[in-house]
Design an enzyme around this catalytic site. Structure first.
Site, PDB file in Angstrom:
ATOM      1  N   ALA A   1      48.517  40.775  43.552  1.00 24.96           N
ATOM      2  CA  ALA A   1      47.421  39.864  43.257  1.00 24.96           C
ATOM      3  C   ALA A   1      46.206  40.725  42.916  1.00 24.96           C
ATOM      4  CB  ALA A   1      47.152  38.986  44.469  1.00 24.96           C
TER       5      ALA A   1
ATOM      6  N   GLY B   1      51.946  40.568  45.647  1.00 21.23           N
ATOM      7  CA  GLY B   1      52.283  39.313  44.963  1.00 21.23           C
ATOM      8  C   GLY B   1      53.295  39.516  43.836  1.00 21.23           C
TER       9      GLY B   1
ATOM     10  N   GLU C   1      56.561  39.599  45.504  1.00 21.44           N
ATOM     11  CA  GLU C   1      56.838  38.228  45.945  1.00 21.44           C
ATOM     12  C   GLU C   1      57.298  37.354  44.783  1.00 21.44           C
ATOM     13  OE1 GLU C   1      52.947  38.024  47.921  1.00 21.44           O
ATOM     14  OE2 GLU C   1      54.037  37.465  49.729  1.00 21.44           O
TER      15      GLU C   1
ATOM     16  N   GLU D   1      49.980  44.938  51.416  1.00 21.01           N
ATOM     17  CA  GLU D   1      48.931  44.031  51.905  1.00 21.01           C
ATOM     18  C   GLU D   1      48.254  44.519  53.176  1.00 21.01           C
ATOM     19  OE1 GLU D   1      51.663  43.028  50.460  1.00 21.01           O
ATOM     20  OE2 GLU D   1      51.344  41.161  49.369  1.00 21.01           O
TER      21      GLU D   1
HETATM   22  N1  DAK Z   1      44.406  44.317  41.386  1.00 19.25           N
HETATM   23  C1  DAK Z   1      43.444  44.625  40.505  1.00 19.25           C
HETATM   24  N2  DAK Z   1      43.472  45.708  39.724  1.00 19.25           N
HETATM   25  C2  DAK Z   1      44.526  46.523  39.851  1.00 19.25           C
HETATM   26  C3  DAK Z   1      45.572  46.270  40.768  1.00 19.25           C
HETATM   27  C4  DAK Z   1      45.478  45.090  41.555  1.00 19.25           C
HETATM   28  N3  DAK Z   1      46.446  44.716  42.425  1.00 19.25           N
HETATM   29  N4  DAK Z   1      46.467  47.266  40.674  1.00 19.25           N
HETATM   30  C5  DAK Z   1      45.998  48.109  39.741  1.00 19.25           C
HETATM   31  N5  DAK Z   1      44.835  47.655  39.242  1.00 19.25           N
HETATM   32  C6  DAK Z   1      43.994  48.277  38.213  1.00 19.25           C
HETATM   33  C7  DAK Z   1      43.261  49.475  38.772  1.00 19.25           C
HETATM   34  O1  DAK Z   1      42.099  49.061  39.456  1.00 19.25           O
HETATM   35  C8  DAK Z   1      42.950  50.225  37.490  1.00 19.25           C
HETATM   36  O2  DAK Z   1      41.878  49.609  36.824  1.00 19.25           O
HETATM   37  P1  DAK Z   1      40.529  50.447  36.484  1.00 19.25           P
HETATM   38  O3  DAK Z   1      40.034  50.930  37.789  1.00 19.25           O
HETATM   39  O4  DAK Z   1      41.032  51.548  35.584  1.00 19.25           O
HETATM   40  O5  DAK Z   1      39.663  49.447  35.799  1.00 19.25           O
HETATM   41  C9  DAK Z   1      44.190  49.982  36.653  1.00 19.25           C
HETATM   42  O6  DAK Z   1      44.819  48.817  37.182  1.00 19.25           O
HETATM   43  C10 DAK Z   1      45.207  51.116  36.710  1.00 19.25           C
HETATM   44  O7  DAK Z   1      45.455  51.383  38.072  1.00 19.25           O
HETATM   45  P2  DAK Z   1      45.364  52.852  38.712  1.00 19.25           P
HETATM   46  O8  DAK Z   1      44.385  53.673  37.983  1.00 19.25           O
HETATM   47  O9  DAK Z   1      45.182  52.676  40.166  1.00 19.25           O
HETATM   48  O10 DAK Z   1      46.831  53.386  38.368  1.00 19.25           O
HETATM   49  P3  DAK Z   1      47.677  54.443  39.192  1.00 19.25           P
HETATM   50  O11 DAK Z   1      48.858  54.754  38.342  1.00 19.25           O
HETATM   51  O12 DAK Z   1      46.828  55.572  39.658  1.00 19.25           O
HETATM   52  O13 DAK Z   1      48.164  53.672  40.504  1.00 19.25           O
HETATM   53  C11 DAK Z   1      49.086  51.772  41.730  1.00 19.25           C
HETATM   54  C12 DAK Z   1      49.039  52.587  40.400  1.00 19.25           C
HETATM   55  C13 DAK Z   1      49.918  50.536  41.483  1.00 19.25           C
HETATM   56  C14 DAK Z   1      49.765  52.629  42.801  1.00 19.25           C
HETATM   57  C15 DAK Z   1      47.633  51.443  42.163  1.00 19.25           C
HETATM   58  O14 DAK Z   1      46.977  50.825  41.061  1.00 19.25           O
HETATM   59  C16 DAK Z   1      47.588  50.495  43.309  1.00 19.25           C
HETATM   60  O15 DAK Z   1      47.777  50.893  44.459  1.00 19.25           O
HETATM   61  N6  DAK Z   1      47.280  49.223  43.015  1.00 19.25           N
HETATM   62  C17 DAK Z   1      47.112  48.232  44.049  1.00 19.25           C
HETATM   63  C18 DAK Z   1      48.447  47.767  44.541  1.00 19.25           C
HETATM   64  C19 DAK Z   1      48.332  46.739  45.636  1.00 19.25           C
HETATM   65  O16 DAK Z   1      47.745  47.024  46.710  1.00 19.25           O
HETATM   66  N7  DAK Z   1      48.875  45.575  45.395  1.00 19.25           N
HETATM   67  C20 DAK Z   1      48.877  44.506  46.384  1.00 19.25           C
HETATM   68  C21 DAK Z   1      47.671  43.660  46.153  1.00 19.25           C
HETATM   69  S1  DAK Z   1      47.512  42.472  47.452  1.00 19.25           S
HETATM   70  C22 DAK Z   1      47.721  35.229  48.929  1.00 19.25           C
HETATM   71  C23 DAK Z   1      49.025  35.473  48.763  1.00 19.25           C
HETATM   72  C24 DAK Z   1      49.425  36.672  48.208  1.00 19.25           C
HETATM   73  C25 DAK Z   1      48.519  37.616  47.892  1.00 19.25           C
HETATM   74  C26 DAK Z   1      47.201  37.341  48.035  1.00 19.25           C
HETATM   75  C27 DAK Z   1      46.766  36.148  48.544  1.00 19.25           C
HETATM   76  N8  DAK Z   1      47.293  33.973  49.538  1.00 19.25           N
HETATM   77  C28 DAK Z   1      48.323  33.176  50.188  1.00 19.25           C
HETATM   78  C29 DAK Z   1      45.898  33.716  49.612  1.00 19.25           C
HETATM   79  C30 DAK Z   1      48.950  38.886  47.396  1.00 19.25           C
HETATM   80  C31 DAK Z   1      48.238  39.984  47.714  1.00 19.25           C
HETATM   81  C32 DAK Z   1      48.491  41.210  46.978  1.00 19.25           C
HETATM   82  O17 DAK Z   1      49.302  41.289  46.094  1.00 19.25           O
END
Ligand code: DAK
Length: 261
Positions: free
Chosen positions: A66, A111, A114, A134
């Site tokens: 997400a 997400g 998921e 998360e």
């Molecule tokens: N959200 C927003 N932007 C993201 C992103 C994300 N999840 N993942 C990557 N990006 C963006 C980065 O910010 C970056 O953008 P700029 O900073 O260049 O503008 C661009 O994509 C490229 O990413 P990186 O520069 O970080 O690329 P790397 O190759 O160095 O790293 C990575 C790739 C996938 C390891 C890293 O980007 C990363 O750790 N991303 C976050 C992964 C993450 O934590 N995903 C889980 C998110 S939490 C809900 C239910 C479900 C959910 C939420 C609410 N409710 C019931 C309310 C779900 C929650 C989630 O999914």
């Protein structure tokens, strides 16, 4: 609805739904979720579509979760609306008559993992990395991850993955029965997904839909109730044109032409 974050292509009864926000590694924001919901509803109701393949644009990510930047600014009302939209999508995929295949290329996190878990079949390329980060963000999986992962891999493995937030490789995901097959690269991934989708599309849509329903509904019943449920659905298929066509085609030594009726 005009799509800005997803691409839909329909070829020979197979729909490709490509999530396309490459600059954010295809992260799911509210707009993507709205478009996904609308597209899935349209595809389910499109008689020309028999199977759907969901993938991410580019080689780097299926969906990196997400959208953290959008979630950071959410208040409780916005977060609840976001959650409801996500849940509607996950539930809808499970209830769709048409099978949905996730072709996981690169990151499938939070997400994104998921979303893949909600699909009926998952294939992954060798560069896929799957996980639930998360807890590193102060939240927990909330689009069905805690429930769907435990049903696929069991409690201990689900605990390890969700409590640590670590990523696993495609090969490890295959060992854990999350992924059906690991493919060398994106091209072979899409070929495999298409090959499977074509096989499904050739079969009786009613038979496939009822089988999906029996599997997903029965898993939450005890075995005796589930077997009763299966036999009810099996019986109902004898009221369909697909059953008459499939069995007539066998007897007449020709290929069946199913209409999904
Ligand atoms: N959200 C927003 N932007 C993201 C992103 C994300 N999840 N993942 C990557 N990006 C963006 C980065 O910010 C970056 O953008 P700029 O900073 O260049 O503008 C661009 O994509 C490229 O990413 P990186 O520069 O970080 O690329 P790397 O190759 O160095 O790293 C990575 C790739 C996938 C390891 C890293 O980007 C990363 O750790 N991303 C976050 C992964 C993450 O934590 N995903 C889980 C998110 S939490 C809900 C239910 C479900 C959910 C939420 C609410 N409710 C019931 C309310 C779900 C929650 C989630 O999914």
């Amino acid at each position: 609805m005009e799509y800005k974050n997803i691409i839909i292509k329909i070829e020979d009864s197979i729909a490709f739904l490509i999530i396309s926000r490459p600059k954010a590694l295809n992260a799911l924001n509210s707009d993507v979720l709205s478009e996904l919901e609308c597209a899935l509803y349209d595809l389910e109701n499109n008689n020309d579509v028999k199977c759907i393949i969901i993938t991410g644009d580019g080689d780097k990510a299926f969906v990196a979760g997400a959208d953290i930047k959008e979630m950071l600014g959410m208040d409780a009302i916005a977060a609840a609306a976001f959650a409801k939209k996500g849940h509607r999508i996950i539930r809808f995929i499970r209830k769709m008559q048409k099978p949905v295949i996730a072709a996981v290329n690169g990151y499938a996190l939070g997400g994104g993992f998921e979303l893949a878990l909600a699909c009926d079949i998952i294939y992954a390329s060798e560069n896929a990395k799957l996980g639930f980060p998360e807890v590193t963000l102060g939240i927990m999986p909330g689009f069905g991850g805690t429930q769907n992962l435990v049903r696929v891999c069991g409690e201990k493995v689900a605990n390890e993955l969700i409590f640590t937030g670590k990523m696993i490789s495609a090969v490890r995901a295959k060992e854990l029965n999350v992924v059906c097959e690991v493919l060398k690269d994106k091209d072979s991934l899409m070929e495999k997904a298409l090959e499977t989708a074509k096989k499904i599309a050739f079969n009786s849509p009613k038979g496939v839909a009822f089988a999906k329903n029996a599997i997903l509904t029965g898993v939450n019943m005890n075995l005796s109730e589930a077997l009763d449920y299966e036999s009810t659905l099996f019986g109902l298929l004898f009221n369909t044109e697909d059953q008459k066509e499939g069995m007539s085609a066998f007897v007449e030594k020709r290929k069946a032409e199913f209409k999904g009726k």
